[in-house]
Design a protein around this motif. Structure first.
Motif, PDB file in Angstrom:
ATOM      1  N   CYS A  85       0.844  -1.192   0.000  1.00  0.00           N
ATOM      2  CA  CYS A  85       0.000   0.000   0.000  1.00  0.00           C
ATOM      3  C   CYS A  85       0.881   1.244   0.000  1.00  0.00           C
ATOM      4  O   CYS A  85       1.754   1.407   0.843  1.00  0.00           O
ATOM      5  CB  CYS A  85      -0.907  -0.012   1.224  1.00  0.00           C
ATOM      6  SG  CYS A  85      -2.054   1.381   1.272  1.00  0.00           S
ATOM      7  N   GLN A  86       0.652   2.108  -0.966  1.00  0.00           N
ATOM      8  CA  GLN A  86       1.378   3.368  -1.108  1.00  0.00           C
ATOM      9  C   GLN A  86       0.356   4.505  -1.062  1.00  0.00           C
ATOM     10  O   GLN A  86      -0.791   4.319  -1.441  1.00  0.00           O
ATOM     11  CB  GLN A  86       2.121   3.424  -2.449  1.00  0.00           C
ATOM     12  CG  GLN A  86       3.055   2.253  -2.687  1.00  0.00           C
ATOM     13  CD  GLN A  86       4.256   2.283  -1.777  1.00  0.00           C
ATOM     14  OE1 GLN A  86       4.852   3.322  -1.572  1.00  0.00           O
ATOM     15  NE2 GLN A  86       4.607   1.139  -1.212  1.00  0.00           N
ATOM     16  N   ALA A  87       0.790   5.668  -0.640  1.00  0.00           N
ATOM     17  CA  ALA A  87      -0.103   6.825  -0.593  1.00  0.00           C
ATOM     18  C   ALA A  87       0.371   7.875  -1.582  1.00  0.00           C
ATOM     19  O   ALA A  87       1.570   8.059  -1.790  1.00  0.00           O
ATOM     20  CB  ALA A  87      -0.138   7.424   0.805  1.00  0.00           C
ATOM     21  N   SER A  88      -0.598   8.514  -2.213  1.00  0.00           N
ATOM     22  CA  SER A  88      -0.308   9.617  -3.129  1.00  0.00           C
ATOM     23  C   SER A  88      -1.104  10.836  -2.676  1.00  0.00           C
ATOM     24  O   SER A  88      -2.219  10.708  -2.177  1.00  0.00           O
ATOM     25  CB  SER A  88      -0.752   9.275  -4.562  1.00  0.00           C
ATOM     26  OG  SER A  88      -0.049   8.186  -5.063  1.00  0.00           O
ATOM     27  N   TYR A  89      -0.524  11.993  -2.855  1.00  0.00           N
ATOM     28  CA  TYR A  89      -1.239  13.246  -2.621  1.00  0.00           C
ATOM     29  C   TYR A  89      -1.674  13.781  -3.975  1.00  0.00           C
ATOM     30  O   TYR A  89      -0.856  13.994  -4.865  1.00  0.00           O
ATOM     31  CB  TYR A  89      -0.345  14.267  -1.914  1.00  0.00           C
ATOM     32  CG  TYR A  89      -0.076  13.925  -0.475  1.00  0.00           C
ATOM     33  CD1 TYR A  89      -1.044  14.141   0.497  1.00  0.00           C
ATOM     34  CD2 TYR A  89       1.144  13.394  -0.087  1.00  0.00           C
ATOM     35  CE1 TYR A  89      -0.804  13.823   1.828  1.00  0.00           C
ATOM     36  CE2 TYR A  89       1.397  13.072   1.238  1.00  0.00           C
ATOM     37  CZ  TYR A  89       0.414  13.295   2.187  1.00  0.00           C
ATOM     38  OH  TYR A  89       0.654  12.979   3.493  1.00  0.00           O
ATOM     39  N   ILE A  90      -2.968  13.998  -4.110  1.00  0.00           N
ATOM     40  CA  ILE A  90      -3.533  14.506  -5.357  1.00  0.00           C
ATOM     41  C   ILE A  90      -3.913  15.968  -5.130  1.00  0.00           C
ATOM     42  O   ILE A  90      -4.756  16.268  -4.281  1.00  0.00           O
ATOM     43  CB  ILE A  90      -4.783  13.699  -5.787  1.00  0.00           C
ATOM     44  CG1 ILE A  90      -4.487  12.198  -5.802  1.00  0.00           C
ATOM     45  CG2 ILE A  90      -5.301  14.198  -7.119  1.00  0.00           C
ATOM     46  CD1 ILE A  90      -3.410  11.774  -6.765  1.00  0.00           C
ATOM     47  N   PRO A  91      -3.291  16.897  -5.868  1.00  0.00           N
ATOM     48  CA  PRO A  91      -3.612  18.318  -5.670  1.00  0.00           C
ATOM     49  C   PRO A  91      -5.082  18.604  -5.949  1.00  0.00           C
ATOM     50  O   PRO A  91      -5.691  18.004  -6.838  1.00  0.00           O
ATOM     51  CB  PRO A  91      -2.729  19.035  -6.686  1.00  0.00           C
ATOM     52  CG  PRO A  91      -1.701  18.050  -7.098  1.00  0.00           C
ATOM     53  CD  PRO A  91      -2.295  16.687  -6.907  1.00  0.00           C
ATOM     54  N   ARG A  92      -5.624  19.508  -5.157  1.00  0.00           N
ATOM     55  CA  ARG A  92      -6.988  19.992  -5.390  1.00  0.00           C
ATOM     56  C   ARG A  92      -6.878  21.488  -5.609  1.00  0.00           C
ATOM     57  O   ARG A  92      -5.896  21.943  -6.177  1.00  0.00           O
ATOM     58  CB  ARG A  92      -7.882  19.629  -4.218  1.00  0.00           C
ATOM     59  CG  ARG A  92      -8.035  18.120  -4.065  1.00  0.00           C
ATOM     60  CD  ARG A  92      -9.163  17.729  -3.184  1.00  0.00           C
ATOM     61  NE  ARG A  92      -8.835  17.875  -1.765  1.00  0.00           N
ATOM     62  CZ  ARG A  92      -9.551  17.359  -0.796  1.00  0.00           C
ATOM     63  NH1 ARG A  92     -10.634  16.676  -1.056  1.00  0.00           N
ATOM     64  NH2 ARG A  92      -9.215  17.535   0.460  1.00  0.00           N
ATOM     65  N   GLY A  93      -7.830  22.245  -5.173  1.00  0.00           N
ATOM     66  CA  GLY A  93      -7.817  23.688  -5.356  1.00  0.00           C
ATOM     67  C   GLY A  93      -6.721  24.355  -4.540  1.00  0.00           C
ATOM     68  O   GLY A  93      -6.158  23.768  -3.619  1.00  0.00           O
ATOM     69  N   PRO A  94      -6.417  25.617  -4.837  1.00  0.00           N
ATOM     70  CA  PRO A  94      -5.329  26.324  -4.159  1.00  0.00           C
ATOM     71  C   PRO A  94      -5.566  26.511  -2.661  1.00  0.00           C
ATOM     72  O   PRO A  94      -4.614  26.661  -1.902  1.00  0.00           O
ATOM     73  CB  PRO A  94      -5.260  27.667  -4.876  1.00  0.00           C
ATOM     74  CG  PRO A  94      -6.575  27.820  -5.563  1.00  0.00           C
ATOM     75  CD  PRO A  94      -7.091  26.443  -5.829  1.00  0.00           C
ATOM     76  N   ASP A  95      -6.819  26.480  -2.222  1.00  0.00           N
ATOM     77  CA  ASP A  95      -7.129  26.669  -0.803  1.00  0.00           C
ATOM     78  C   ASP A  95      -7.511  25.371  -0.101  1.00  0.00           C
ATOM     79  O   ASP A  95      -8.040  25.404   1.009  1.00  0.00           O
ATOM     80  CB  ASP A  95      -8.271  27.677  -0.652  1.00  0.00           C
ATOM     81  CG  ASP A  95      -7.872  29.059  -1.152  1.00  0.00           C
ATOM     82  OD1 ASP A  95      -6.677  29.401  -1.020  1.00  0.00           O
ATOM     83  OD2 ASP A  95      -8.740  29.768  -1.675  1.00  0.00           O
ATOM     84  N   GLU A  96      -7.249  24.231  -0.746  1.00  0.00           N
ATOM     85  CA  GLU A  96      -7.619  22.939  -0.171  1.00  0.00           C
ATOM     86  C   GLU A  96      -6.383  22.068   0.013  1.00  0.00           C
ATOM     87  O   GLU A  96      -5.457  22.112  -0.790  1.00  0.00           O
ATOM     88  CB  GLU A  96      -8.584  22.191  -1.089  1.00  0.00           C
ATOM     89  CG  GLU A  96      -9.919  22.868  -1.297  1.00  0.00           C
ATOM     90  CD  GLU A  96     -10.780  22.057  -2.237  1.00  0.00           C
ATOM     91  OE1 GLU A  96     -11.530  21.204  -1.741  1.00  0.00           O
ATOM     92  OE2 GLU A  96     -10.670  22.269  -3.449  1.00  0.00           O
ATOM     93  N   ASP A  97      -6.416  21.274   1.069  1.00  0.00           N
ATOM     94  CA  ASP A  97      -5.365  20.275   1.228  1.00  0.00           C
ATOM     95  C   ASP A  97      -5.505  19.243   0.111  1.00  0.00           C
ATOM     96  O   ASP A  97      -6.610  19.000  -0.394  1.00  0.00           O
ATOM     97  CB  ASP A  97      -5.504  19.560   2.578  1.00  0.00           C
ATOM     98  CG  ASP A  97      -5.085  20.442   3.742  1.00  0.00           C
ATOM     99  OD1 ASP A  97      -4.255  21.351   3.536  1.00  0.00           O
ATOM    100  OD2 ASP A  97      -5.597  20.223   4.858  1.00  0.00           O
ATOM    101  N   PRO A  98      -4.399  18.616  -0.247  1.00  0.00           N
ATOM    102  CA  PRO A  98      -4.494  17.587  -1.283  1.00  0.00           C
ATOM    103  C   PRO A  98      -5.276  16.377  -0.770  1.00  0.00           C
ATOM    104  O   PRO A  98      -5.328  16.122   0.439  1.00  0.00           O
ATOM    105  CB  PRO A  98      -3.034  17.218  -1.569  1.00  0.00           C
ATOM    106  CG  PRO A  98      -2.270  17.685  -0.385  1.00  0.00           C
ATOM    107  CD  PRO A  98      -3.038  18.815   0.221  1.00  0.00           C
ATOM    108  N   ALA A  99      -5.881  15.661  -1.695  1.00  0.00           N
ATOM    109  CA  ALA A  99      -6.565  14.418  -1.350  1.00  0.00           C
ATOM    110  C   ALA A  99      -5.515  13.324  -1.195  1.00  0.00           C
ATOM    111  O   ALA A  99      -4.527  13.298  -1.917  1.00  0.00           O
ATOM    112  CB  ALA A  99      -7.554  14.044  -2.452  1.00  0.00           C
TER     113      ALA A  99
END
Length: 149
Positions: A85-99
């Motif tokens: 299991c690996q985790a990835s950070y997916i960018p969202r909007g400029p004012d939101e933490d990544p998913a």
């Protein structure tokens, strides 16, 4: 998975004219555990097969396939030494933490063993290289198994 991918214009245009194709939006495991339909094939194109724990996904898929039915998956090949299991950070909007998105990365031989563990036969796992031309440099891991009788 073909039966459970999100419905959008791209998918509708790709499935146009394919008789018997159904597209469903929702959680893959919930769909698989809630259906009484049996499938000839289940496809996961950089989808639920990649982003769901194989200890949960593979038995669920095996259960809904007819004997001789095929599971086919594609995903990025693993990075050497980064397995499980690996985790990835997916960018969202400029004012939101990544998913945060989990994915399961294994070398081809581990995928073959996993499929066999959950009752699949005629298993294969092959890395196709990236196209020679263009900007893509990462290949594609293709995984296939046939449901035992």
């Amino acid at each position: 998975m073909c039966a459970i991918q999100e419905r959008d214009l791209w998918q509708e245009s790709r499935s146009a004219g394919l008789r018997g194709t159904e597209l469903h939006q929702g959680d893959a495991l919930a769909f698989l555990s809630g259906t009484t339909t049996r499938f000839d094939s289940v496809l996961s194109v950089f989808g639920a097969g990649y982003f769901t724990d194989p200890a949960l996904m593979l038995p669920a898929v095996h259960e809904v396939l007819v004997p001789g039915g095929v599971l086919a998956m594609s995903q990025h090949p693993p990075i050497e030494g980064c397995y499980g299991c690996q985790a990835s950070y997916i960018p969202r909007g400029p004012d939101e933490d990544p998913a945060v998105v989990k994915r399961w990365d294994y070398p081809p031989e581990t995928w073959i063993d996993l499929l066999r563990t959950y009752g699949f036969e005629d298993t294969t796992a092959t890395v196709l290289p990236a196209p020679e031309h263009g900007r893509r440099r990462i290949g594609t891991l293709l995984i296939r198994g046939v449901r035992s009788a």
